[in-house]
Write a protein that holds these residues in place. Sequence first.
Motif, PDB file in Angstrom:
ATOM      1  N   MET A 174       0.829  -1.193   0.000  1.00 23.01           N
ATOM      2  CA  MET A 174       0.000   0.000   0.000  1.00 23.01           C
ATOM      3  C   MET A 174       0.872   1.255   0.000  1.00 23.01           C
ATOM      4  SD  MET A 174      -2.982   1.130   2.711  1.00 23.01           S
ATOM      5  CE  MET A 174      -4.077  -0.215   2.256  1.00 23.01           C
ATOM      6  N   PRO A 187       0.611   5.731  -0.295  1.00 23.99           N
ATOM      7  CA  PRO A 187      -0.266   6.909  -0.335  1.00 23.99           C
ATOM      8  C   PRO A 187      -0.079   7.658  -1.645  1.00 23.99           C
ATOM      9  CG  PRO A 187       1.666   7.387   0.968  1.00 23.99           C
ATOM     10  CD  PRO A 187       1.787   5.941   0.558  1.00 23.99           C
ATOM     11  N   PHE A 213      -5.016   5.835  -1.101  1.00 22.85           N
ATOM     12  CA  PHE A 213      -4.029   4.771  -0.957  1.00 22.85           C
ATOM     13  C   PHE A 213      -4.273   3.750  -2.059  1.00 22.85           C
ATOM     14  CE2 PHE A 213      -4.260   6.733   3.148  1.00 22.85           C
ATOM     15  CZ  PHE A 213      -2.950   6.706   3.620  1.00 22.85           C
ATOM     16  N   TRP A 250      -2.777  -0.165  -3.801  1.00 17.68           N
ATOM     17  CA  TRP A 250      -1.978  -1.375  -3.596  1.00 17.68           C
ATOM     18  C   TRP A 250      -2.400  -2.408  -4.635  1.00 17.68           C
ATOM     19  CZ3 TRP A 250      -6.180   0.127  -0.878  1.00 17.68           C
ATOM     20  CH2 TRP A 250      -7.228  -0.770  -0.714  1.00 17.68           C
ATOM     21  N   THR A 290      -7.514   0.910  -5.193  1.00 20.70           N
ATOM     22  CA  THR A 290      -7.200   2.223  -4.642  1.00 20.70           C
ATOM     23  C   THR A 290      -8.460   2.857  -4.080  1.00 20.70           C
ATOM     24  OG1 THR A 290      -6.262   4.415  -5.117  1.00 20.70           O
ATOM     25  CG2 THR A 290      -7.467   3.356  -6.883  1.00 20.70           C
ATOM     26  N   GLY A 317      -5.262  11.751   5.073  1.00 23.99           N
ATOM     27  CA  GLY A 317      -4.729  10.414   4.904  1.00 23.99           C
ATOM     28  C   GLY A 317      -4.939   9.524   6.107  1.00 23.99           C
ATOM     29  N   ASP A 318      -4.830  10.091   7.317  1.00 23.80           N
ATOM     30  CA  ASP A 318      -4.984   9.245   8.506  1.00 23.80           C
ATOM     31  C   ASP A 318      -6.436   8.801   8.696  1.00 23.80           C
ATOM     32  OD1 ASP A 318      -5.983  11.725   9.132  1.00 23.80           O
ATOM     33  OD2 ASP A 318      -4.857  11.974  10.981  1.00 23.80           O
ATOM     34  N   LYS A 377      -6.706   5.867   5.595  1.00 23.55           N
ATOM     35  CA  LYS A 377      -5.885   4.655   5.663  1.00 23.55           C
ATOM     36  C   LYS A 377      -6.594   3.483   6.338  1.00 23.55           C
ATOM     37  CE  LYS A 377      -1.253   2.921   6.505  1.00 23.55           C
ATOM     38  NZ  LYS A 377       0.121   3.250   6.937  1.00 23.55           N
ATOM     39  N   ALA A 388      -8.982   2.064   3.912  1.00 24.31           N
ATOM     40  CA  ALA A 388      -8.273   1.314   2.874  1.00 24.31           C
ATOM     41  C   ALA A 388      -7.842  -0.051   3.397  1.00 24.31           C
ATOM     42  CB  ALA A 388      -7.066   2.109   2.383  1.00 24.31           C
ATOM     43  N   ASN A 389      -7.399  -0.108   4.642  1.00 24.03           N
ATOM     44  CA  ASN A 389      -7.006  -1.393   5.231  1.00 24.03           C
ATOM     45  C   ASN A 389      -8.207  -2.334   5.343  1.00 24.03           C
ATOM     46  OD1 ASN A 389      -4.223  -1.122   5.611  1.00 24.03           O
ATOM     47  ND2 ASN A 389      -4.513   0.110   7.451  1.00 24.03           N
ATOM     48  N   ARG A 428      -8.757  -3.734   1.925  1.00 20.86           N
ATOM     49  CA  ARG A 428      -7.738  -4.729   1.611  1.00 20.86           C
ATOM     50  C   ARG A 428      -8.042  -6.052   2.323  1.00 20.86           C
ATOM     51  NH1 ARG A 428      -1.453  -3.462   2.682  1.00 20.86           N
ATOM     52  NH2 ARG A 428      -2.285  -3.079   4.763  1.00 20.86           N
TER      53      ARG A 428
END
Length: 257
Positions: free
Chosen positions: A212, A214, A223, A225, A233, A240-241, A244, A247-248, A251
Amino acid sequence: MSQRPITEDDLHAFVDQALAPERRGEVASYLNDHPDAAGRVAAFASQREQLRGALASIADEPVPTELNLSHIIERRKRRPLRAWRAIAALLLVSIGGLGGWTMRSLLQGGSNGLSALAQEAAYSYGVYAPDRVRPVEIRASDSAELTQWVSSRLKRAVKVPDLSTSGYRLMGGRLVATSHGPAAMFMYDDDQGDRLVMLTRPMSSGSQDAPMMPHAAGDIAGFAWADRGMGYTLVGQLPGDTLKPIANEIRKQAGPI
């Protein structure tokens, strides 16, 4: 709305963000109905960002003395032929060196499929997220049809992540054209009206798996990956915080079927 046809100049100005707001809306609406044109514009946007990245390291350097206009004029008055020969030689060397480094940077960027994927997602967000009439082609209420449709077109089984635990609900999705073929786009929103876009498509043979990373383009961040040949994406207009952990979660859910 204006009845003026959408021209090639309009498409390039759209990429360069040089259109008046009303005309930009007209072009966005046109791209929404013309996926082939949208794919070309996505390629333009990707090339623009790659060139900006390739030239970023020299963009703020001062103009060489030999290329300063007043200096050139003065030398031309004194030694016209010699001056122009020197300038021509300098330009050839500069263009040759810059061209080599530009191509090197573009090739390196091209080898990293996540960069292209990130640009495609940012473009899709910019086109569809502001649309309050038809941001998605198939609504969340028909998610089974949506999943079947995008899986068939991508020739890969695709999951639609559930982001309800993160406070976002699925609005629906659509297929979008990219310079690397079709991609599946899923859009989500929350109670405040903030929208997120997830984009996924098969990756090239050189980018089957990638950690991953940014990325950001203007006020759009996210993000990207790759896992087992599929690229993913998540993008939005959030810090971003905040993005993320979402995004996790994608994933974690988007593993092999």
